[in-house]
Design a protein around this motif. Structure first.
Motif, PDB file in Angstrom:
ATOM      1  N   MET A  19       0.812  -1.220   0.000  1.00  0.00           N
ATOM      2  CA  MET A  19       0.000   0.000   0.000  1.00  0.00           C
ATOM      3  C   MET A  19       0.852   1.280   0.000  1.00  0.00           C
ATOM      4  O   MET A  19       1.769   1.439   0.781  1.00  0.00           O
ATOM      5  N   ASP A  20       0.507   2.161  -0.939  1.00  0.00           N
ATOM      6  CA  ASP A  20       1.236   3.429  -1.122  1.00  0.00           C
ATOM      7  C   ASP A  20       0.355   4.572  -0.629  1.00  0.00           C
ATOM      8  O   ASP A  20      -0.113   5.404  -1.406  1.00  0.00           O
ATOM      9  N   CYS A  35       4.056 -14.522  -8.343  1.00  0.00           N
ATOM     10  CA  CYS A  35       3.506 -13.318  -7.707  1.00  0.00           C
ATOM     11  C   CYS A  35       4.661 -12.599  -7.030  1.00  0.00           C
ATOM     12  O   CYS A  35       5.216 -13.061  -6.037  1.00  0.00           O
ATOM     13  N   LEU A  36       5.052 -11.472  -7.595  1.00  0.00           N
ATOM     14  CA  LEU A  36       6.195 -10.713  -7.066  1.00  0.00           C
ATOM     15  C   LEU A  36       5.697  -9.585  -6.184  1.00  0.00           C
ATOM     16  O   LEU A  36       4.656  -8.981  -6.448  1.00  0.00           O
ATOM     17  N   LEU A  37       6.448  -9.282  -5.147  1.00  0.00           N
ATOM     18  CA  LEU A  37       6.083  -8.234  -4.209  1.00  0.00           C
ATOM     19  C   LEU A  37       6.974  -7.032  -4.412  1.00  0.00           C
ATOM     20  O   LEU A  37       8.194  -7.154  -4.487  1.00  0.00           O
ATOM     21  N   LYS A  38       6.349  -5.852  -4.533  1.00  0.00           N
ATOM     22  CA  LYS A  38       7.096  -4.606  -4.716  1.00  0.00           C
ATOM     23  C   LYS A  38       6.784  -3.696  -3.545  1.00  0.00           C
ATOM     24  O   LYS A  38       5.621  -3.421  -3.262  1.00  0.00           O
ATOM     25  N   VAL A  39       7.816  -3.243  -2.830  1.00  0.00           N
ATOM     26  CA  VAL A  39       7.601  -2.365  -1.693  1.00  0.00           C
ATOM     27  C   VAL A  39       8.352  -1.054  -1.885  1.00  0.00           C
ATOM     28  O   VAL A  39       9.184  -0.931  -2.749  1.00  0.00           O
ATOM     29  N   SER A  60       4.750   1.709   6.436  1.00  0.00           N
ATOM     30  CA  SER A  60       4.677   0.262   6.639  1.00  0.00           C
ATOM     31  C   SER A  60       5.720  -0.254   7.629  1.00  0.00           C
ATOM     32  O   SER A  60       5.442  -1.174   8.405  1.00  0.00           O
ATOM     33  N   ILE A  61       6.917   0.300   7.593  1.00  0.00           N
ATOM     34  CA  ILE A  61       7.976  -0.214   8.468  1.00  0.00           C
ATOM     35  C   ILE A  61       8.080   0.579   9.770  1.00  0.00           C
ATOM     36  O   ILE A  61       8.987   0.358  10.565  1.00  0.00           O
ATOM     37  N   GLU A 119       6.429   1.953  13.509  1.00  0.00           N
ATOM     38  CA  GLU A 119       5.619   1.379  14.585  1.00  0.00           C
ATOM     39  C   GLU A 119       4.139   1.630  14.328  1.00  0.00           C
ATOM     40  O   GLU A 119       3.290   0.775  14.606  1.00  0.00           O
ATOM     41  N   THR A 120       3.823   2.784  13.726  1.00  0.00           N
ATOM     42  CA  THR A 120       2.427   3.140  13.442  1.00  0.00           C
ATOM     43  C   THR A 120       1.795   2.178  12.451  1.00  0.00           C
ATOM     44  O   THR A 120       0.642   1.777  12.596  1.00  0.00           O
ATOM     45  N   GLY A 121       2.549   1.803  11.414  1.00  0.00           N
ATOM     46  CA  GLY A 121       1.976   0.987  10.349  1.00  0.00           C
ATOM     47  C   GLY A 121       2.334  -0.483  10.393  1.00  0.00           C
ATOM     48  O   GLY A 121       1.956  -1.238   9.482  1.00  0.00           O
ATOM     49  N   ASP A 122       3.041  -0.903  11.430  1.00  0.00           N
ATOM     50  CA  ASP A 122       3.534  -2.278  11.481  1.00  0.00           C
ATOM     51  C   ASP A 122       2.407  -3.309  11.375  1.00  0.00           C
ATOM     52  O   ASP A 122       2.479  -4.252  10.570  1.00  0.00           O
ATOM     53  N   ALA A 123       1.361  -3.143  12.163  1.00  0.00           N
ATOM     54  CA  ALA A 123       0.257  -4.116  12.161  1.00  0.00           C
ATOM     55  C   ALA A 123      -0.439  -4.148  10.803  1.00  0.00           C
ATOM     56  O   ALA A 123      -0.785  -5.223  10.292  1.00  0.00           O
ATOM     57  N   MET A 124      -0.622  -2.992  10.221  1.00  0.00           N
ATOM     58  CA  MET A 124      -1.258  -2.894   8.911  1.00  0.00           C
ATOM     59  C   MET A 124      -0.412  -3.610   7.854  1.00  0.00           C
ATOM     60  O   MET A 124      -0.942  -4.340   6.999  1.00  0.00           O
ATOM     61  N   PHE A 125       0.888  -3.399   7.895  1.00  0.00           N
ATOM     62  CA  PHE A 125       1.798  -4.008   6.923  1.00  0.00           C
ATOM     63  C   PHE A 125       1.816  -5.527   7.079  1.00  0.00           C
ATOM     64  O   PHE A 125       1.764  -6.271   6.090  1.00  0.00           O
TER      65      PHE A 125
END
Length: 400
Positions: free
Chosen positions: A336-337, A396-400, A365-366, A368-374
């Motif tokens: 998610m962007d 299925c490739l993952l792009k972050v 995403s990385i 503390e705020t977004g850790d659970a979401m990520f």
């Protein structure tokens, strides 16, 4: 009287129909000195709120007719309406000059428009001035109590004529009736041109003065491939445009036959032809146009179309639908962007001077705020990828 014009060919297609002048209302006003600046700020807030409600509805309709990616322009417009820097400057102008909200709005937005228009070495950024102008016009209309024209009411075959067609105007066009549009200004990189190509509506922009020489009901012949426009064409010219339209339709049909052909150069080198998508619904268009893969699946739209953080199961179903729809072809998924011009009403992000370079996307995403979401998103992606690879040996490739 027959007259020929030349403009910028912005969207392919050939059309002959009656002209429909999209006339903008009178948004003129007087600068007024005020004592109660708080009341003017309240008027501004009300106009901003009403504009946000309108644009949210327009965005929703645009998603249905244009798809998530094309409708994303309205996320940027909504961001402008909530930009603390711009709104703060407007309110400061109202307070410092003791002036009405209309004047404060115009002074500040004109300043931003001038900055963008001055970027002569960057046509893309110059076009962004149109976004500011579109948003400012909507807010000003609410301040003045004036209703903006609604292109969605067009119910017969027409060619829309306007000084400039804003993204919100374009998103409301029904391609069953609107066969083309022609404007005084604009270019191929404008949002309206991009939307026209998505809708497959012919468009010629930058004619300079078409609104001054066309009347409602005039017959127009428009060639969005060459940029030619003829006002009240002769029967011979109409026949020529009809033939050009048939030739274009034949060319499109020939291209359609190639949609599943291998993308190979003359010396035998293969290049993968991939498509970008925003939702599982977009997969149909990917397959209809013969793409070999999904080059980028923008998963943030799952979050933006939800009233709360999407659950792991909801995300799993969305990712699985894309992988199954691609039937074994590779899919590149971007985590998610969120941030920049993509805000979530249920996720409180800090207001920043330049959110595009701030706390967004992977930084969230990385954190503390977004850790659970990520973690939730990664689990859903891994589940969908595992099931797909077991069934189809799909990548299925993952792009972050």
């Amino acid at each position: 009287m027959t007259k020929m014009l030349k403009g910028i060919a912005a969207s392919d297609g050939v059309a002959i129909a009656k002209a429909y002048l999209l006339v903008q209302p009178d948004l003129s006003f007087e600068t007024v000195s005020v004592e109660d600046t708080n009341a003017e700020e309240a008027r501004l807030d009300a106009a901003l709120s009403a504009s946000q409600d309108e644009l949210s509805l327009i965005r929703e309709n645009a998603v249905n007719s244009l798809g998530e990616e094309a409708a994303a322009v309205f996320d940027a417009h909504l961001m402008v309406l909530s930009d603390p820097e711009m709104i703060g400057q407007i309110k400061e102008t109202i307070r410092a000059k003791k002036t009405n909200a209309e004047t404060g709005l115009k002074e500040v937005t004109d300043m931003f428009i001038t900055i963008f228009e001055g970027m002569e070495d960057n046509p893309y950024m110059q076009e962004r001035a149109a976004d500011i102008r579109d948003v400012a016009k909507r807010v000003l209309a609410h301040l003045l109590g004036v209703k903006l024209p609604n292109p969605a009411t067009i119910d017969e075959e027409s060619i829309v004529i306007a000084h400039d067609l804003t993204p919100s105007d374009t998103a409301q066009l029904d391609k069953n009736f609107v066969k083309a549009f022609v404007t005084n200004i604009g270019g191929r990189t404008s949002h309206s041109a991009i939307m026209a190509r998505t809708l497959e509506i012919a468009a010629v922009l930058g004619t300079n003065n078409i609104t001054e020489i066309v009347k409602d009901g005039d017959i127009l012949a428009v060639n969005g491939i060459t940029g030619d426009v003829i006002i009240n064409p002769t029967q011979e010219q109409i026949a020529e445009f009809i033939e050009a339209g048939k030739a274009y339709a034949t060319q499109k049909a020939e291209w359609a036959l190639l949609k599943n052909a291998q993308t190979v150069t003359a010396d035998g080198k293969h290049f993968e032809l991939a498509a970008n998508i925003g939702t599982p619904k977009d997969v149909e268009g990917v397959n209809d146009n013969g793409a070999e893969a999904v080059g980028l699946y923008r998963t943030e739209f799952l979050y933006m179309d939800s009233q709360d953080f999407p659950t792991e199961d909801e995300q799993y179903e969305a990712y699985k639908a894309v992988l199954e729809g691609m039937d074994g072809k590779p899919v590149v998924v971007r985590t998610m962007d969120i941030g920049g011009d993509k805000e979530l009403p249920y996720f409180d992000l800090p207001h920043e001077m330049n959110p595009f370079l701030g706390f967004r996307a992977l930084r969230i995403s990385i954190s503390e705020t977004g850790d659970a979401m990520f973690r939730t998103q990664i689990r859903a992606l891994l589940r969908a990828s595992k099931q797909s690879s077991m069934k189809k040996k799909q990548t299925c490739l993952l792009k972050v």
